[in-house]
Design a protein around this motif. Sequence first.
Motif, short mmCIF file in Angstrom:
data_model
loop_
_atom_site.label_atom_id
_atom_site.label_comp_id
_atom_site.label_asym_id
_atom_site.label_seq_id
_atom_site.Cartn_x
_atom_site.Cartn_y
_atom_site.Cartn_z
N LEU A 122 0.84 -1.18 0.00
CA LEU A 122 0.00 0.00 0.00
C LEU A 122 0.88 1.25 0.00
O LEU A 122 1.85 1.32 0.75
CB LEU A 122 -0.91 0.01 1.22
CG LEU A 122 -1.81 -1.22 1.38
CD1 LEU A 122 -2.55 -1.15 2.69
CD2 LEU A 122 -2.77 -1.30 0.23
N PRO A 123 0.55 2.23 -0.83
CA PRO A 123 1.40 3.42 -0.91
C PRO A 123 1.42 4.23 0.38
O PRO A 123 2.34 4.96 0.65
CB PRO A 123 0.78 4.23 -2.04
CG PRO A 123 -0.57 3.71 -2.22
CD PRO A 123 -0.57 2.30 -1.74
N CYS A 124 0.42 4.08 1.22
CA CYS A 124 0.37 4.89 2.44
C CYS A 124 1.03 4.18 3.63
O CYS A 124 1.26 4.79 4.66
CB CYS A 124 -1.06 5.26 2.77
SG CYS A 124 -2.12 3.85 3.13
N ARG A 125 1.32 2.92 3.51
CA ARG A 125 1.80 2.15 4.66
C ARG A 125 3.12 2.69 5.20
O ARG A 125 3.29 2.87 6.40
CB ARG A 125 1.96 0.69 4.29
CG ARG A 125 2.39 -0.17 5.47
CD ARG A 125 2.48 -1.60 5.10
NE ARG A 125 1.13 -2.13 4.97
CZ ARG A 125 0.85 -3.35 4.61
NH1 ARG A 125 1.83 -4.18 4.31
NH2 ARG A 125 -0.38 -3.77 4.52
N GLU A 126 4.07 2.98 4.33
CA GLU A 126 5.39 3.43 4.76
C GLU A 126 5.41 4.89 5.17
O GLU A 126 6.11 5.27 6.09
CB GLU A 126 6.41 3.21 3.63
CG GLU A 126 6.58 1.76 3.23
CD GLU A 126 7.30 0.96 4.29
OE1 GLU A 126 8.17 1.51 4.98
OE2 GLU A 126 6.99 -0.24 4.42
N SER A 127 4.65 5.73 4.49
CA SER A 127 4.78 7.17 4.69
C SER A 127 3.73 7.79 5.60
O SER A 127 3.87 8.93 6.02
CB SER A 127 4.73 7.88 3.34
OG SER A 127 3.49 7.63 2.72
N CYS A 128 2.70 7.07 5.92
CA CYS A 128 1.60 7.65 6.71
C CYS A 128 1.85 7.46 8.20
O CYS A 128 1.93 6.33 8.69
CB CYS A 128 0.27 7.00 6.32
SG CYS A 128 -1.14 7.71 7.20
N PRO A 129 1.96 8.57 8.94
CA PRO A 129 2.17 8.43 10.39
C PRO A 129 0.91 7.92 11.11
O PRO A 129 1.00 7.44 12.24
CB PRO A 129 2.52 9.84 10.84
CG PRO A 129 1.92 10.73 9.81
CD PRO A 129 1.95 9.96 8.53
#
Length: 64
Positions: free
Chosen positions: A2-9
């Motif tokens: 998922l594109p948000c998994r790594e960058s989403c706090p």
Amino acid sequence: MLPCRESCPDYQAGCHKQCRRWREYQQHQQIQRAQKTAYLRFYRELCGTITRQLRANTARYPMW
């Protein structure tokens, strides 16, 4: 992945596609796709016009 998994706090298991950040990201992507489509449509039409004009001129005045 998922594109948000790594960058989403705010990422938590199971929150994909329901959080505000994901909706904002998708809206941003939709706007970018629309801009790219408009850009490509404009230049495709412009190049098509130029190509038709060149072919019309070549048909009238063949190069020997």
